[in-house]
Design an enzyme around this catalytic site. Structure first.
Site, PDB file in Angstrom:
ATOM      1  N   GLU A 193      -4.187   6.787 -11.525  1.00 21.08           N
ATOM      2  CA  GLU A 193      -4.511   5.859 -10.427  1.00 21.08           C
ATOM      3  C   GLU A 193      -4.522   6.605  -9.112  1.00 21.08           C
ATOM      4  O   GLU A 193      -5.377   6.392  -8.260  1.00 21.08           O
ATOM      5  CB  GLU A 193      -3.484   4.708 -10.383  1.00 21.08           C
ATOM      6  CG  GLU A 193      -3.851   3.588  -9.402  1.00 21.08           C
ATOM      7  CD  GLU A 193      -3.319   3.758  -7.981  1.00 21.08           C
ATOM      8  OE1 GLU A 193      -3.659   2.927  -7.126  1.00 21.08           O
ATOM      9  OE2 GLU A 193      -2.571   4.709  -7.707  1.00 21.08           O
ATOM     10  N   ASP A 228      13.403  -8.270  -9.066  1.00 23.28           N
ATOM     11  CA  ASP A 228      13.781  -9.367  -9.953  1.00 23.28           C
ATOM     12  C   ASP A 228      12.792 -10.538  -9.824  1.00 23.28           C
ATOM     13  O   ASP A 228      12.238 -11.025 -10.820  1.00 23.28           O
ATOM     14  CB  ASP A 228      15.210  -9.819  -9.601  1.00 23.28           C
ATOM     15  CG  ASP A 228      15.787 -10.784 -10.627  1.00 23.28           C
ATOM     16  OD1 ASP A 228      15.223 -10.914 -11.728  1.00 23.28           O
ATOM     17  OD2 ASP A 228      16.817 -11.407 -10.310  1.00 23.28           O
TER      18      ASP A 228
HETATM   19  N1  TRP Z   1      -2.470   1.754  -4.823  1.00 21.27           N
HETATM   20  C1  TRP Z   1      -1.649   2.386  -3.825  1.00 21.27           C
HETATM   21  C2  TRP Z   1      -0.907   3.510  -4.505  1.00 21.27           C
HETATM   22  O1  TRP Z   1      -0.676   3.463  -5.678  1.00 21.27           O
HETATM   23  C3  TRP Z   1      -0.659   1.445  -3.200  1.00 21.27           C
HETATM   24  C4  TRP Z   1      -1.292   0.374  -2.383  1.00 21.27           C
HETATM   25  C5  TRP Z   1      -1.595   0.454  -1.091  1.00 21.27           C
HETATM   26  C6  TRP Z   1      -1.684  -0.915  -2.832  1.00 21.27           C
HETATM   27  N2  TRP Z   1      -2.161  -0.730  -0.683  1.00 21.27           N
HETATM   28  C7  TRP Z   1      -2.222  -1.573  -1.708  1.00 21.27           C
HETATM   29  C8  TRP Z   1      -1.612  -1.562  -4.047  1.00 21.27           C
HETATM   30  C9  TRP Z   1      -2.683  -2.866  -1.821  1.00 21.27           C
HETATM   31  C10 TRP Z   1      -2.074  -2.869  -4.143  1.00 21.27           C
HETATM   32  C11 TRP Z   1      -2.627  -3.503  -3.024  1.00 21.27           C
HETATM   33  O2  TRP Z   1      -0.549   4.453  -3.874  1.00 21.27           O
HETATM   34 ZN    ZN Z   2       0.566   2.731  -6.845  1.00 21.27          ZN
HETATM   35 CA    CA Z   3      15.138 -12.206 -13.507  1.00 18.98          CA
END
Ligand code: TRP
Ligand code: ZN
Ligand code: CA
Length: 315
Positions: A169, A300
Site C-alpha cells: 500500500e 477498541d
Molecule cells: N493511506 C495512508 C498511509 O497508509 C494513510 C492515510 C492518510 C489515510 N490519509 C488517509 C487513510 C485517509 C485513509 C484515509 O500512509
Molecule cells: Zn496506511
Molecule cells: Ca471491544
C-alpha cells in the site's frame, strides 16, 4: 380486555400447576432470541496481542515490515496461520512491485451467497522507517479479530464474507489495485461492498467515517451515535488508501480512519477529548510508530465497529 387477562392468568396458573412453568422457559418462549443479529464485542486485548506480535516481527527483521522485506512475509505468515487454524479458506496472491515480490492475503469464510460478497480489508505493509503499528497494524489486527470472531460465532451470514490483507500500500496502493485489476467484470459485480481500515488507533484520535456510500456510512455512524461518539466525514481518503481501486471499479466502499499527520482542531479536541494543534498521529510514517503509539479506546471502539458492520451488512 378483562376477560383476556383473566384467561391468560388462568392459563399460566394451569401451566404452573402442571409443573411446567419456569422463568427461563417463559422468557425464551415469549421472545425467541435472534441468534445471529448482534455482533460480538471484539476484545481489544486480543487486538493488542496481535500488535505485540507485529511489533516483535519488525524488531526481528530490521525494524520494519515493509514491502519486499522478511518482516512483511513474516507478518503475512502470522495472519494466515491464525485464519487457517480457524477454518478460513486462504490464498496468497503474488505480485511484483519494484522488482520485489509482494503478497496479498485473501481469506474466504465458507458459506453465504457468493453473488453478494461483503469484503473487509487492511494493508499489512509498513513504511521502511518503522514497525507500522498504528499504520497499519491496527487495521490489520482489527480485521483479523473480526474474522476470527465470525469463525467462533454461530453467525450464518446471508452474504459471503471475504477478508483481505494488502501488500505494498505504502508504495502506491499496489496490492489492492492488483487484486481489483485481475477481477473479471463479473467478479466485481459480485462484491456488494468493500470496507477499508487503515489507521484505526491513532494516539490523538479523530473518528472519521468514509463518506463514499451513504448506506455503509450510516452503519458506522449509527454505531458511534450509540456510543455517544461524534463522527466526521472522511473526505480526503478517495485516493489515499486501498478502497480507491474498488471505488474506481464501481464497487461500494466504506471505512474508518482515526487520522494521520493533520493537526486536530480546537473543535475536534472538544468533541473527542484530544489535544488541539497536535497531529492525530505524531509518529505517522516514522520509527516511533510502535505499540506505544496507540490509543486503546479508539482501537477498541473501531474494532467493535468493524464487527458491527460485518454482521449488519452480511446478515
Ligand atoms: N493511506 C495512508 C498511509 O497508509 C494513510 C492515510 C492518510 C489515510 N490519509 C488517509 C487513510 C485517509 C485513509 C484515509 O500512509
Ligand atoms: Zn496506511
Ligand atoms: Ca471491544
Amino acid at each position: 380486555m378483562k376477560l383476556s387477562v383473566s384467561l391468560r392468568a388462568a392459563a399460566v396458573a394451569t401451566v404452573a400447576a402442571a409443573g411446567l412453568f419456569t422463568t427461563g422457559a417463559m422468557v425464551s418462549n415469549a421472545s425467541p432470541a435472534p441468534a445471529q443479529a448482534e455482533a460480538p464485542d471484539i476484545s481489544v486485548a486480543d487486538v493488542k496481542a496481535d500488535l505485540d506480535q507485529l511489533q516483535s516481527i519488525a524488531e526481528q527483521n530490521g525494524g520494519n515490515r515493509a514491502h519486499g522485506s522478511a518482516g512483511y512475509k513474516a507478518s503475512i505468515d502470522y495472519i494466515k496461520g491464525k485464519l487457517d487454524e480457524a477454518g478460513f479458506k486462504t490464498s496468497l496472491q503474488e505480485f511484483d512491485s519494484g522488482g520485489q515480490t509482494g503478497y496479498n492475503l485473501i481469506a474466504d469464510w465458507p458459506g453465504g451467497d457468493e453473488g453478494q460478497t461483503v469484503m473487509a480489508g487492511a494493508h499489512l505493509d509498513s513504511v521502511g522507517e518503522g514497525p507500522g503499528i498504528n499504520d497499519n497494524g491496527t487495521g490489520s489486527a482489527g480485521v483479523l479479530q473480526t474474522a476470527l470472531a465470525v469463525a467462533k460465532s454461530d453467525f450464518k451470514p446471508t452474504k459471503h464474507l471475504r477478508f483481505a490483507w494488502w501488500g505494498a500500500e505504502e508504495l502506491g496502493l499496489v496490492g489492492s489495485s492488483h487484486y481489483v485489476d485481475q477481477l473479471s467484470q463479473d467478479d466485481r459485480s459480485k462484491i456488494s461492498g468493500y470496507l477499508n481500515f487503515d489507521m484505526i488507533g491513532s494516539p490523538n484520535p479523530g473518528y472519521f467515517v468514509y463518506d463514499d456510500d451513504p448506506e455503509i456510512q450510516k452503519v458506522f455512524t449509527d454505531y458511534f451515535s450509540g456510543l455517544n461518539v461524534k463522527t466526521e466525514d472522511e473526505t480526503e481518503g478517495d485516493g489515499r488508501s486501498d478502497h480507491a481501486a474498488f471505488l474506481e471499479a464501481g464497487i461500494k466502499v466504506g471505512g474508518l480512519f482515526t487520522g494521520a499527520s493533520n493537526e486536530m482542531t480546537e473543535q475536534q479536541a472538544q468533541d473527542w477529548g484530544g489535544k488541539a494543534g497536535e497531529p492525530f498521529d505524531k509518529c505517522y510514517h516514522s520509527s516511533c510508530d510502535t505499540t506505544e503509539n496507540i490509543n486503546e479506546q479508539a482501537l477498541d471502539r473501531n474494532s467493535d465497529a468493524i464487527a458491527h458492520a460485518i454482521w449488519k451488512l452480511a446478515s
